[in-house]
Design a protein around this motif. Structure first.
Motif, PDB file in Angstrom:
ATOM      1  N   PHE A 135       0.821  -1.395  -0.255  1.00 27.78           N
ATOM      2  CA  PHE A 135      -0.095  -0.062  -0.027  1.00 27.78           C
ATOM      3  C   PHE A 135       0.890   1.341   0.035  1.00 27.78           C
ATOM      4  CE2 PHE A 135      -1.959   3.433   2.407  1.00 27.78           C
ATOM      5  CZ  PHE A 135      -3.313   3.571   1.839  1.00 27.78           C
ATOM      6  N   THR A 136       2.065   1.354   0.781  1.00 27.79           N
ATOM      7  CA  THR A 136       2.800   2.642   0.922  1.00 27.79           C
ATOM      8  C   THR A 136       3.435   2.705  -0.408  1.00 27.79           C
ATOM      9  OG1 THR A 136       3.065   1.991   3.371  1.00 27.79           O
ATOM     10  CG2 THR A 136       4.690   3.256   2.211  1.00 27.79           C
ATOM     11  N   LYS A 137       4.169   1.479  -0.930  1.00 32.41           N
ATOM     12  CA  LYS A 137       4.564   1.605  -2.287  1.00 32.41           C
ATOM     13  C   LYS A 137       3.672   2.378  -3.512  1.00 32.41           C
ATOM     14  CE  LYS A 137       7.957  -2.001  -1.862  1.00 32.41           C
ATOM     15  NZ  LYS A 137       8.309  -3.501  -2.166  1.00 32.41           N
ATOM     16  N   TYR A 138       2.505   1.748  -3.260  1.00 36.11           N
ATOM     17  CA  TYR A 138       1.566   1.990  -4.618  1.00 36.11           C
ATOM     18  C   TYR A 138       1.090   3.645  -4.299  1.00 36.11           C
ATOM     19  CZ  TYR A 138      -2.646   1.860  -7.347  1.00 36.11           C
ATOM     20  OH  TYR A 138      -3.662   1.790  -8.364  1.00 36.11           O
ATOM     21  N   HIS A 139       0.895   4.107  -2.980  1.00 35.03           N
ATOM     22  CA  HIS A 139       0.445   5.435  -2.630  1.00 35.03           C
ATOM     23  C   HIS A 139       1.665   6.393  -2.231  1.00 35.03           C
ATOM     24  CE1 HIS A 139      -3.860   4.540  -3.346  1.00 35.03           C
ATOM     25  NE2 HIS A 139      -3.592   3.468  -2.515  1.00 35.03           N
ATOM     26  N   CYS A 140       2.763   5.848  -2.413  1.00 41.04           N
ATOM     27  CA  CYS A 140       3.993   6.890  -2.131  1.00 41.04           C
ATOM     28  C   CYS A 140       3.658   8.346  -2.546  1.00 41.04           C
ATOM     29  CB  CYS A 140       5.370   6.333  -2.112  1.00 41.04           C
ATOM     30  SG  CYS A 140       5.731   6.019  -3.650  1.00 41.04           S
ATOM     31  N   ALA A 141       3.471   8.489  -3.630  1.00 32.66           N
ATOM     32  CA  ALA A 141       3.405   9.787  -4.135  1.00 32.66           C
ATOM     33  C   ALA A 141       2.387  10.548  -3.703  1.00 32.66           C
ATOM     34  CB  ALA A 141       3.200   9.667  -5.725  1.00 32.66           C
ATOM     35  N   GLU A 142       1.146  10.084  -3.519  1.00 36.26           N
ATOM     36  CA  GLU A 142       0.178  10.954  -2.707  1.00 36.26           C
ATOM     37  C   GLU A 142       0.557  11.115  -1.254  1.00 36.26           C
ATOM     38  OE1 GLU A 142      -4.117   9.254  -3.784  1.00 36.26           O
ATOM     39  OE2 GLU A 142      -2.611   7.646  -4.280  1.00 36.26           O
ATOM     40  N   LEU A 143       1.196  10.202  -0.575  1.00 39.53           N
ATOM     41  CA  LEU A 143       1.487  10.357   0.747  1.00 39.53           C
ATOM     42  C   LEU A 143       2.790  11.380   1.053  1.00 39.53           C
ATOM     43  CD1 LEU A 143       1.444   6.487   1.947  1.00 39.53           C
ATOM     44  CD2 LEU A 143       0.015   8.359   2.556  1.00 39.53           C
ATOM     45  N   VAL A 144       3.476  11.538   0.146  1.00 28.66           N
ATOM     46  CA  VAL A 144       4.541  12.641   0.164  1.00 28.66           C
ATOM     47  C   VAL A 144       4.032  13.975  -0.099  1.00 28.66           C
ATOM     48  CG1 VAL A 144       6.767  13.317  -0.733  1.00 28.66           C
ATOM     49  CG2 VAL A 144       6.567  10.789  -0.041  1.00 28.66           C
ATOM     50  N   ASP A 145       3.204  13.902  -1.060  1.00 23.90           N
ATOM     51  CA  ASP A 145       2.711  15.219  -1.475  1.00 23.90           C
ATOM     52  C   ASP A 145       1.631  15.843  -0.673  1.00 23.90           C
ATOM     53  OD1 ASP A 145       4.083  15.199  -3.943  1.00 23.90           O
ATOM     54  OD2 ASP A 145       2.575  14.447  -4.952  1.00 23.90           O
ATOM     55  N   SER A 146       0.903  15.002   0.214  1.00 25.65           N
ATOM     56  CA  SER A 146       0.069  15.444   1.172  1.00 25.65           C
ATOM     57  C   SER A 146       0.434  15.306   2.669  1.00 25.65           C
ATOM     58  CB  SER A 146      -1.436  14.853   0.880  1.00 25.65           C
ATOM     59  OG  SER A 146      -2.314  15.344   2.000  1.00 25.65           O
ATOM     60  N   THR A 147       0.793  16.326   3.319  1.00 25.12           N
ATOM     61  CA  THR A 147       1.253  16.335   4.706  1.00 25.12           C
ATOM     62  C   THR A 147       0.153  15.488   5.706  1.00 25.12           C
ATOM     63  OG1 THR A 147       2.961  17.949   4.534  1.00 25.12           O
ATOM     64  CG2 THR A 147       2.425  17.168   6.934  1.00 25.12           C
ATOM     65  N   PRO A 148      -1.206  16.100   5.663  1.00 21.72           N
ATOM     66  CA  PRO A 148      -2.148  15.275   6.525  1.00 21.72           C
ATOM     67  C   PRO A 148      -2.588  14.017   6.150  1.00 21.72           C
ATOM     68  CG  PRO A 148      -2.928  17.691   5.450  1.00 21.72           C
ATOM     69  CD  PRO A 148      -1.864  17.072   4.956  1.00 21.72           C
ATOM     70  N   LEU A 149      -2.431  13.831   4.887  1.00 21.31           N
ATOM     71  CA  LEU A 149      -2.595  12.364   4.437  1.00 21.31           C
ATOM     72  C   LEU A 149      -1.439  11.322   5.131  1.00 21.31           C
ATOM     73  CD1 LEU A 149      -4.589  10.415   2.911  1.00 21.31           C
ATOM     74  CD2 LEU A 149      -3.152  10.906   0.610  1.00 21.31           C
ATOM     75  N   ALA A 150      -0.500  11.781   4.880  1.00 19.68           N
ATOM     76  CA  ALA A 150       1.007  11.104   5.575  1.00 19.68           C
ATOM     77  C   ALA A 150       0.746  11.065   7.044  1.00 19.68           C
ATOM     78  CB  ALA A 150       2.240  12.140   5.412  1.00 19.68           C
ATOM     79  N   TRP A 151      -0.064  12.006   7.742  1.00 15.79           N
ATOM     80  CA  TRP A 151      -0.110  11.745   9.171  1.00 15.79           C
ATOM     81  C   TRP A 151      -1.167  10.746   9.236  1.00 15.79           C
ATOM     82  CZ3 TRP A 151       2.794  12.644  13.073  1.00 15.79           C
ATOM     83  CH2 TRP A 151       3.703  13.778  13.137  1.00 15.79           C
ATOM     84  N   ALA A 152      -2.166  10.697   8.783  1.00 14.70           N
ATOM     85  CA  ALA A 152      -3.092   9.660   8.769  1.00 14.70           C
ATOM     86  C   ALA A 152      -2.555   8.318   8.593  1.00 14.70           C
ATOM     87  CB  ALA A 152      -4.279   9.878   7.837  1.00 14.70           C
ATOM     88  N   TRP A 153      -1.486   8.201   7.532  1.00 12.42           N
ATOM     89  CA  TRP A 153      -1.076   6.941   7.171  1.00 12.42           C
ATOM     90  C   TRP A 153      -0.235   6.533   8.438  1.00 12.42           C
ATOM     91  CZ3 TRP A 153       4.352   6.642   6.667  1.00 12.42           C
ATOM     92  CH2 TRP A 153       4.997   5.349   6.394  1.00 12.42           C
TER      93      TRP A 153
END
Length: 117
Positions: A67-85
């Motif tokens: 999941f992390t590999k698949y969505h890493c671009a979104e997670l890096v681009d969005s700080t709030p999304l990265a915090w939820a992760w």
């Protein structure tokens, strides 16, 4: 519908319409009082789990890493999304569903993506 389908002795009430499932999932998220980014993360995770049929606790380590590999671009681009992760990862770790090795691997995946970007 074919005549065979009509006269079959199977009950279709147990089947769940995908559209109804999506609406039900959205309604559940509204009741939880989550932020938009948290809702987005939960939706991403839920669809990933359904698509890849993550069924048991033993699947959680590889599932979270993929999941992390698949969505890493979104997670890096969005700080709030990265915090939820991160918060979800910590909860899974606290419950004993993620190994420390998986947590480190997931963090490394995001770090490598940041460095390449």
């Amino acid at each position: 519908m074919d005549l065979e389908e009509v006269v079959k002795d199977e009950d279709s009430e147990d089947e769940i319409n995908e559209g109804a499932r999506v609406i039900e999932d959205r309604r559940k998220l509204e009741l939880l009082g989550l932020s938009e980014d948290q809702k987005r993360f939960v939706t991403m995770w839920t669809s990933f789990v359904k698509k890849h049929r993550v069924l048991v606790d033993g699947h959680m380590n590889w599932a979270y890493e993929v999941f992390t590999k698949y969505h890493c671009a979104e997670l890096v681009d969005s700080t709030p999304l990265a915090w939820a992760w991160r918060l979800f990862m910590i909860k899974l770790y606290d419950m004993g569903l993620l190994k420390p090795k998986t947590v480190a691997a997931c963090a490394a995946i995001l770090q490598q993506y940041r460095e390449q970007k």
